[in-house]
Design a protein around this motif. Structure first.
Motif, short mmCIF file in Angstrom:
data_model
loop_
_atom_site.label_atom_id
_atom_site.label_comp_id
_atom_site.label_asym_id
_atom_site.label_seq_id
_atom_site.Cartn_x
_atom_site.Cartn_y
_atom_site.Cartn_z
N SER A 102 0.83 -1.21 0.00
CA SER A 102 0.00 0.00 0.00
C SER A 102 0.86 1.26 0.00
CB SER A 102 -0.95 0.00 1.20
OG SER A 102 -0.24 -0.02 2.43
N VAL A 103 2.02 1.21 0.69
CA VAL A 103 2.94 2.35 0.68
C VAL A 103 3.48 2.57 -0.74
CG1 VAL A 103 5.17 3.19 1.48
CG2 VAL A 103 3.62 2.10 3.10
N ALA A 104 3.93 1.49 -1.38
CA ALA A 104 4.48 1.60 -2.73
C ALA A 104 3.43 2.07 -3.73
CB ALA A 104 5.05 0.24 -3.17
N ARG A 105 2.19 1.67 -3.52
CA ARG A 105 1.12 2.04 -4.45
C ARG A 105 0.80 3.53 -4.42
NH1 ARG A 105 0.96 -0.28 -8.84
NH2 ARG A 105 0.25 -2.42 -8.94
N ILE A 106 1.12 4.22 -3.33
CA ILE A 106 0.93 5.68 -3.31
C ILE A 106 1.79 6.31 -4.39
CG2 ILE A 106 1.22 7.80 -1.97
CD1 ILE A 106 0.70 6.14 0.57
N PHE A 107 3.05 5.89 -4.45
CA PHE A 107 3.99 6.42 -5.44
C PHE A 107 3.60 6.04 -6.87
CE2 PHE A 107 7.88 5.68 -8.01
CZ PHE A 107 8.31 7.00 -8.11
N THR A 108 3.29 4.75 -7.08
CA THR A 108 2.96 4.32 -8.45
C THR A 108 1.67 4.96 -8.95
OG1 THR A 108 1.78 2.33 -7.68
CG2 THR A 108 4.14 2.11 -8.12
N SER A 109 0.72 5.20 -8.05
CA SER A 109 -0.55 5.84 -8.45
C SER A 109 -0.32 7.29 -8.86
CB SER A 109 -1.56 5.77 -7.30
OG SER A 109 -1.88 4.44 -6.99
N ILE A 110 0.57 7.97 -8.14
CA ILE A 110 0.90 9.35 -8.49
C ILE A 110 1.54 9.39 -9.88
CG2 ILE A 110 2.41 11.31 -7.94
CD1 ILE A 110 2.06 10.56 -4.97
N GLN A 111 2.44 8.45 -10.13
CA GLN A 111 3.18 8.43 -11.39
C GLN A 111 2.35 7.96 -12.58
OE1 GLN A 111 6.23 10.39 -10.62
NE2 GLN A 111 6.55 9.15 -12.44
N GLU A 112 1.55 6.91 -12.40
CA GLU A 112 0.92 6.26 -13.54
C GLU A 112 -0.52 6.67 -13.81
OE1 GLU A 112 1.96 2.41 -14.77
OE2 GLU A 112 3.28 2.05 -13.07
N THR A 113 -1.22 7.16 -12.79
CA THR A 113 -2.62 7.55 -13.03
C THR A 113 -2.87 9.02 -12.71
OG1 THR A 113 -3.45 7.04 -10.79
CG2 THR A 113 -3.30 5.21 -12.36
N GLY A 114 -2.23 9.54 -11.68
CA GLY A 114 -2.48 10.92 -11.26
C GLY A 114 -3.90 11.12 -10.76
N ASP A 115 -4.59 10.02 -10.51
CA ASP A 115 -5.99 10.06 -10.08
C ASP A 115 -6.03 10.30 -8.56
OD1 ASP A 115 -8.66 9.27 -9.23
OD2 ASP A 115 -8.87 8.35 -11.22
N ALA A 116 -6.52 11.49 -8.16
CA ALA A 116 -6.52 11.87 -6.74
C ALA A 116 -7.31 10.89 -5.88
CB ALA A 116 -7.08 13.28 -6.59
N MET A 117 -8.40 10.36 -6.44
CA MET A 117 -9.24 9.43 -5.68
C MET A 117 -8.47 8.15 -5.35
SD MET A 117 -12.13 9.06 -4.23
CE MET A 117 -13.06 10.40 -5.00
N ILE A 118 -7.72 7.64 -6.32
CA ILE A 118 -6.94 6.42 -6.10
C ILE A 118 -5.80 6.68 -5.11
CG2 ILE A 118 -5.39 4.76 -7.21
CD1 ILE A 118 -7.09 4.99 -9.72
N ILE A 119 -5.15 7.83 -5.24
CA ILE A 119 -4.04 8.18 -4.34
C ILE A 119 -4.54 8.27 -2.89
CG2 ILE A 119 -2.34 9.96 -3.75
CD1 ILE A 119 -2.38 10.65 -6.83
N LEU A 120 -5.67 8.95 -2.68
CA LEU A 120 -6.24 9.07 -1.33
C LEU A 120 -6.63 7.70 -0.77
CD1 LEU A 120 -8.49 12.25 -1.70
CD2 LEU A 120 -6.47 12.01 -0.25
N THR A 121 -7.11 6.84 -1.65
CA THR A 121 -7.50 5.48 -1.23
C THR A 121 -6.30 4.73 -0.68
OG1 THR A 121 -9.27 5.37 -2.87
CG2 THR A 121 -8.50 3.29 -1.96
N PHE A 122 -5.15 4.84 -1.36
CA PHE A 122 -3.96 4.12 -0.89
C PHE A 122 -3.35 4.76 0.36
CE2 PHE A 122 -3.84 2.15 -5.18
CZ PHE A 122 -3.87 0.83 -4.73
N ILE A 123 -3.53 6.06 0.53
CA ILE A 123 -3.08 6.71 1.77
C ILE A 123 -3.89 6.16 2.95
CG2 ILE A 123 -3.04 8.89 3.05
CD1 ILE A 123 -2.37 10.30 0.40
N ALA A 124 -5.23 6.04 2.74
CA ALA A 124 -6.09 5.48 3.78
C ALA A 124 -5.74 4.02 4.05
CB ALA A 124 -7.56 5.61 3.36
#
Length: 253
Positions: free
Chosen positions: A192-214
């Motif tokens: 889940s920690v790694a997915r915060i970074f990959t989501s920022i890089q590959e999708t830029g989708d704020a909803m997905i990024i917030l989901t992985f932070i949670a």
């Protein structure tokens, strides 16, 4: 041979980054490095996700028990994973950004079915599996509008928090992490920690990024409990609390 290397490299990076690295030998391009790191991390997470919950499945099978596993938490976790999978798949995001959800969903539904089965609810375990397969067909066949997928993706944050924290509460009440697998808990947190970074890089989708932070926060709570209860036998903390709350008798005086 050169074409084969080029095709393999383009699987991990864009043509611009390929030219920077292999033709211009510009190895200090930061955006390309971040994109390559993200792609590599994403593929590593997918590879790890193939087995991430297998220790948990094996632990349940070996003990023939789902003791200490909160079925509500498992089902909510499964819904969050499935909604995330469907949202990304229907959006057309790169597989490296969400492919781990596919394997996590398969393993999580197996855990839910096994917990129900070993808790004596055999018929419900079969119905649960059928219902889940129907749900996945509806979400990923185009029958569900994108607006609905966005709404259920936005619900992932409370679903994740309630699901994980209900498991945390179960652990607290039992004074133990029960049949939870340490390997699974650690890998879920790291992923889940790694997915915060990959989501920022590959999708830029704020909803997905917030989901992985949670998700990272919730997984950190479970990980913290795993460490705290590591050498404590099941029920030890609960018994300690009971003794503290036990009123003194006249004999004790």
């Amino acid at each position: 041979m050169t074409d084969l290397i080029r095709q393999g490299a383009l699987f991990l990076m864009s043509e611009k980054c390929y030219d920077n690295y292999f033709l211009e030998h510009n190895f200090l391009d930061i955006p390309c490095f971040k994109a390559l790191l993200s792609k590599g991390l994403g593929l590593a997470i997918i590879a790890g996700s193939v087995l991430v919950k297998v220790p948990q499945v094996l632990k349940i099978l070996n003990s023939k028990s789902g003791e200490g596993i909160n079925i509500v938490g498992v089902v909510l976790d499964l819904l969050a994973i499935s909604f995330h999978l469907s949202y990304n798949f229907m959006h057309g995001y790169p597989f490296s950004a969400w492919g781990d959800s596919t394997f996590l969903a398969i393993q999580t539904v197996a855990i839910a079915v096994l917990v129900l089965f070993f808790n004596g609810r055999k018929a419900q375990s079969g119905l649960f599996l059928i219902g889940y397969l129907v749900l996945m067909y509806v979400l990923n066949s185009g029958l569900t509008p994108m607006s609905v997928l966005f709404t259920i993706q936005s619900c992932n944050i409370p679903i994740l928090l309630v699901g994980k924290l209900s498991q945390a509460y179960t652990n607290y009440q039992a004074g133990s992490t029960g049949q939870l697998s340490a390997a699974t808990v650690i890998m879920m947190f790291a992923g889940s920690v790694a997915r915060i970074f990959t989501s920022i890089q590959e999708t830029g989708d704020a909803m997905i990024i917030l989901t992985f932070i949670a998700s990272t926060f919730a997984n950190s709570v479970i990980l913290g409990q795993l460490i705290y209860y590591w050498n404590k036998p099941a029920g030890a903390v609960k018994d300690s609390k009971t003794k503290k709350q036990k009123p003194k008798s006249k004999k004790d005086d």
